[in-house]
Design a protein around this motif. Structure first.
Motif, PDB file in Angstrom:
ATOM      1  N   MET A   1     -22.270 -34.434  30.592  1.00  0.00           N
ATOM      2  CA  MET A   1     -20.890 -34.640  30.388  1.00  0.00           C
ATOM      3  C   MET A   1     -20.607 -36.004  30.951  1.00  0.00           C
ATOM      4  N   LYS A   2     -19.848 -36.935  30.219  1.00  0.00           N
ATOM      5  CA  LYS A   2     -19.257 -38.303  30.750  1.00  0.00           C
ATOM      6  C   LYS A   2     -18.290 -38.264  31.778  1.00  0.00           C
ATOM      7  N   ILE A   3     -18.502 -39.347  32.584  1.00  0.00           N
ATOM      8  CA  ILE A   3     -17.492 -39.350  33.589  1.00  0.00           C
ATOM      9  C   ILE A   3     -16.061 -39.912  33.002  1.00  0.00           C
ATOM     10  N   VAL A   4     -15.067 -39.328  33.390  1.00  0.00           N
ATOM     11  CA  VAL A   4     -13.647 -39.858  32.950  1.00  0.00           C
ATOM     12  C   VAL A   4     -13.117 -40.837  33.805  1.00  0.00           C
ATOM     13  N   LYS A  38     -15.567 -28.761  35.066  1.00  0.00           N
ATOM     14  CA  LYS A  38     -16.514 -29.384  35.880  1.00  0.00           C
ATOM     15  C   LYS A  38     -16.942 -30.794  35.553  1.00  0.00           C
ATOM     16  N   GLN A  39     -16.230 -31.418  34.475  1.00  0.00           N
ATOM     17  CA  GLN A  39     -16.576 -32.791  34.094  1.00  0.00           C
ATOM     18  C   GLN A  39     -16.012 -33.720  35.167  1.00  0.00           C
ATOM     19  N   THR A  61     -11.035 -28.855  36.137  1.00  0.00           N
ATOM     20  CA  THR A  61     -11.110 -27.090  36.364  1.00  0.00           C
ATOM     21  C   THR A  61     -10.840 -26.380  35.321  1.00  0.00           C
ATOM     22  N   ARG A  62     -10.241 -27.024  34.348  1.00  0.00           N
ATOM     23  CA  ARG A  62     -10.223 -26.451  32.866  1.00  0.00           C
ATOM     24  C   ARG A  62     -10.756 -27.472  31.809  1.00  0.00           C
ATOM     25  N   ASP A  63     -11.047 -26.612  30.827  1.00  0.00           N
ATOM     26  CA  ASP A  63     -11.228 -27.414  29.447  1.00  0.00           C
ATOM     27  C   ASP A  63      -9.954 -27.860  28.978  1.00  0.00           C
ATOM     28  N   GLY A  64      -9.874 -29.112  28.379  1.00  0.00           N
ATOM     29  CA  GLY A  64      -8.730 -29.748  27.436  1.00  0.00           C
ATOM     30  C   GLY A  64      -7.576 -29.985  28.371  1.00  0.00           C
TER      31      GLY A  64
END
Length: 291
Positions: A1-4, A38-39, A61-64
């Motif tokens: 997963m890419k860092i934001v 976890k991203q 801690t959550r998707d989206g």
């Protein structure tokens, strides 16, 4: 997963909201970017059309992204943010945050990413694919630095506990040294991908955690990964004894006493050298190296 990349300005997110985040270490960030649990993210402080540095990092801690209910908005003072009720937020877990002193300043960012221009003012989004390797390395360095601060605190607690039991000073030093050295080696193995920084040797039993400024001479940096190198045993032994050292671009310098000995090759260079390590190496060249 890419860092934001997440961006902060006082206008976009008032300091009072940041203060709650700093205290709670978790909360929400106004953003509609698509994220996964976890991203990882890097939090940038922006000024006008440039950046002031990275002030925080952590993970989602959550998707989206999602809209928040009234209770969440009130708990984190998000009503101070424009259009909070109708905006989408991502849920974050902070590892470290400091808006007054950036964890990574503008100069250090340029060292990692080159000329940034408006890199950190384009909104919260996934960091460009071309920058991802540098972003991962930077994130890992921040994480390890955070860990060594925590480990240093734990070592002090262990030392105090042993002192309260009247354990001899020599034994206390040996215990803390062994624990600290083992911990630091683990961090270096992770940071340098399990390879000697000079020879690329990967056999774990041949790799040594080699302090630049000795453990006994600099307590503040005894667990600092930037004050240590991951070296194969032959390089470690000669480095520790002062028969080899490294210049500012990482090129090996060999004492005339051991030139062309012990499998040390001229022209070899250290991988993954940063400015803080260069400062420690200057000390090694001037105080330890045997010309």
């Amino acid at each position: 997963m890419k860092i934001v990349r997440l961006n902060w300005t006082d206008k976009a997110c008032p300091i009072s909201c940041i203060e709650i985040l700093e205290r709670e270490k978790r909360g929400y960030w106004k953003s509609s970017v698509s994220v996964r649990k976890k991203q990882k993210f890097l939090l940038y402080k922006c000024k006008s059309k440039s950046n002031a540095g990275i002030i925080g990092f952590g993970y989602f801690t959550r998707d989206g992204a999602h809209t928040l209910d009234k209770h969440e908005i009130e708990k984190y003072r998000l009503n101070l943010i424009e259009n909070a009720e109708s905006s989408k937020f991502v849920e974050i877990q902070l590892i470290e945050l400091n808006i007054n002193r950036p964890l990574v300043n503008e100069k250090e960012l340029n060292d990692f990413f080159g000329e940034l221009k408006n890199f950190a003012t384009q909104g919260s989004t996934v960091i460009n694919y071309n920058y991802q390797p540098q972003a991962v390395e930077l994130y890992n360095r921040l994480l390890i630095k955070h860990r060594y601060k925590a480990c240093e605190s734990n070592l002090s607690k262990i030392d105090n506990a042993l002192a309260s039991e009247n354990v001899k000073t020599e034994i206390r030093k040996e215990v803390t040294h062994r624990i600290g050295q083992a911990w630091l080696r683990e961090q270096l193995l992770e940071l340098h991908h399990g390879m000697c920084q000079v020879s690329d040797e990967t056999r774990q039993d041949l790799l040594i955690c080699s302090h630049i400024i000795p453990w006994s001479e600099d307590r503040d940096n005894r667990l600092n990964p930037n004050n240590a190198l991951l070296l194969a045993f032959n390089y470690d032994f000669l480095f520790d004894k002062g028969y080899i050292t490294f210049d500012d671009d990482g090129t090996i310098i060999t004492s005339k006493e051991v030139r062309n000995c012990f499998g040390i090759e001229d022209g070899r260079k250290l991988r993954e050298l940063n400015d803080e390590t260069r400062v420690f190496l200057k000390y090694h060249r001037e105080r330890i190296f045997k010309r």
